[in-house]
Motif scaffolding. Structure first.
Motif, short mmCIF file in Angstrom:
data_model
loop_
_atom_site.label_atom_id
_atom_site.label_comp_id
_atom_site.label_asym_id
_atom_site.label_seq_id
_atom_site.Cartn_x
_atom_site.Cartn_y
_atom_site.Cartn_z
N GLU A 11 -1.16 6.88 -2.64
CA GLU A 11 -2.06 5.85 -2.13
C GLU A 11 -2.25 4.69 -3.11
N GLY A 12 -1.27 4.48 -4.00
CA GLY A 12 -1.37 3.40 -4.97
C GLY A 12 -1.23 2.02 -4.34
N ALA A 13 -2.02 1.08 -4.83
CA ALA A 13 -1.92 -0.31 -4.38
C ALA A 13 -0.89 -1.05 -5.23
N GLY A 14 -0.22 -2.00 -4.63
CA GLY A 14 0.79 -2.78 -5.35
C GLY A 14 0.84 -4.20 -4.86
N ILE B 204 0.85 -1.20 0.00
CA ILE B 204 0.00 0.00 0.00
C ILE B 204 0.88 1.25 0.00
N ARG B 205 0.24 2.40 -0.09
CA ARG B 205 0.90 3.71 -0.01
C ARG B 205 2.00 3.87 -1.07
N SER B 206 1.69 3.43 -2.27
CA SER B 206 2.61 3.62 -3.41
C SER B 206 4.03 3.22 -3.05
N LYS B 207 4.18 2.01 -2.54
CA LYS B 207 5.48 1.53 -2.07
C LYS B 207 6.56 1.65 -3.13
N PHE B 208 6.21 1.47 -4.40
CA PHE B 208 7.20 1.45 -5.47
C PHE B 208 7.29 2.78 -6.22
N GLY B 209 6.79 3.84 -5.60
CA GLY B 209 6.84 5.16 -6.21
C GLY B 209 5.45 5.75 -6.42
N ASN B 210 5.35 7.05 -6.33
CA ASN B 210 4.07 7.72 -6.53
C ASN B 210 3.49 7.42 -7.91
#
Length: 278
Positions: free
Chosen positions: A51-54, A11-17
Motif C-alpha cells: 500500500e505504498g504511495a509513490g 498507489i499500491r506500491s507500484k514500484f515494488g513492495n
C-alpha cells in the motif's frame, strides 16, 4: 520539493513492495505546501507493504541540461554546459558543481572542467550562474540559480565565459524489475540494445551496482517493453568481465531500431538487461 514541474500520484506500491514502517498516512495536501510535513496527515497508519504511495515526476516545461560543442565517445562526453538555451557562466564554476553536473547527465563524475568557453564561444546576454545545489538534485534545473545578463567576467577577461566539463564513466540504472537486482539496463536515461549483449557485459553491470556478480544476462526487453523506432544509447559491448565500468569496454553508440540491421530483423523490444546475484 524535488525540483520537478509536477507529477502523477501512484498507489499500491507500484514500484515494488515497501517496508511497513510507514511515517505518514491519509495525507491531504492542497498543493501549495513546500513540504509534505506541512500537509494534514496521520503520523501512524495500519498500511501494509503493498500500500505504498509513490509518484511519477514530470519535467515538462523545465530547461534541459546539456553539453554543447564537445563530443560524445565511449564512456565519456564533453562540452560547454547549457541549461536550456542559456550557457552556464564560468564565474563560480568549480569541480564540485562539475561533478554534480556529470552525475546529473548520467556519468560517474568529471575528469576535467574548464572556465574559458573551451568548446566554443557562448552567448552572454543570458547566462546561468550562482548555482546552489543540495547534492541530490536530478538536474541543475532543480538547483537554485540566477539566469540573466549579470554574470561577472573572470579576472583578466573583458567578457563572461562559458563553463565546460569532460564527464567520464557511465552511471547505470535498472528499470522494470520486481527487485533491485534485476531489470533492463539504462544509461543516461536511454535503454541499451541487446546486440552483442552477454554474460561478461552483464557481470560488469552488476558489479557497478554493488552486487557480487551476474545470475544471467537478459535480452528482448525482458523487463521494459520498447516500441519500434526506439533510440538506444549503446550496443555491442565487448567486456572481458574485469572492467570496473561499462564505459571501459569497447562498444558502439546510438542504435536506432528502424527494423533491419546487421542482416537480421529487429523490431521492438530490443532492450538488454540483467539479473544480478547477491
Amino acid at each position: 520539493m524535488l525540483g520537478y514541474s509536477g507529477g502523477t500520484a501512484t498507489i499500491r506500491s507500484k514500484f515494488g513492495n515497501v517496508p511497513e514502517n510507514f511515517i505518514m498516512d491519509n495525507v491531504k495536501c492542497l498543493g501549495t505546501e513546500a513540504s509534505l510535513l506541512e500537509c494534514p496527515h496521520f503520523s501512524m497508519g495500519d498500511c501494509l507493504e503493498h500500500e505504498g504511495a509513490g509518484v511519477t515526476c514530470s519535467t515538462t516545461g523545465l530547461p534541459v541540461l546539456r553539453l554543447v560543442g564537445g563530443t560524445v565517445t565511449q564512456g565519456a562526453a564533453s562540452g560547454n554546459v547549457y541549461l536550456g538555451d542559456s550557457p552556464v557562466c564560468a564565474s563560480g564554476w568549480d569541480m564540485k558543481t562539475a561533478n554534480e553536473t556529470c552525475r546529473m547527465l548520467g556519468y560517474t563524475g568529471a575528469s576535467k572542467m574548464s572556465h574559458h568557453s573551451l568548446f566554443g564561444e557562448v552567448p552572454t546576454s543570458s547566462m546561468v550562474y550562482d548555482i546552489q545545489c543540495r547534492g541530490d538534485d536530478w538536474s541543475l534545473a532543480a538547483c537554485s540559480y540566477k539566469e540573466d545578463g549579470g554574470c561577472p567576467a573572470l579576472d583578466g577577461s573583458p567578457h563572461p565565459k562559458g563553463a565546460g566539463v569532460v564527464c567520464q564513466g557511465y552511471r547505470v540504472e535498472l528499470r522494470g524489475g520486481s527487485t533491485a537486482r534485476e531489470g533492463d539496463l539504462y544509461i543516461t536515461n536511454q535503454p541499451v540494445f541487446f546486440l552483442g549483449w552477454g554474460t561478461e557485459d552483464a557481470n560488469v553491470t552488476c558489479r557497478m551496482l554493488g552486487f557480487s556478480g551476474v545470475e544471467r544476462a537478459t535480452t528482448g526487453s525482458t523487463f521494459v517493453g520498447q516500441p519500434y523506432y526506439t533510440r538506444y544509447k549503446a550496443y555491442n559491448f565487448q567486456c572481458s568481465g574485469s572492467e570496473s565500468n561499462l564505459g571501459d569496454c569497447s562498444h558502439s553508440l546510438n542504435y536506432y531500431s528502424s527494423g533491419y540491421s546487421h542482416g537480421l530483423y529487429y523490431g521492438g523490444n530490443g532492450g538488454a538487461g540483467v539479473v544480478c546475484s547477491y
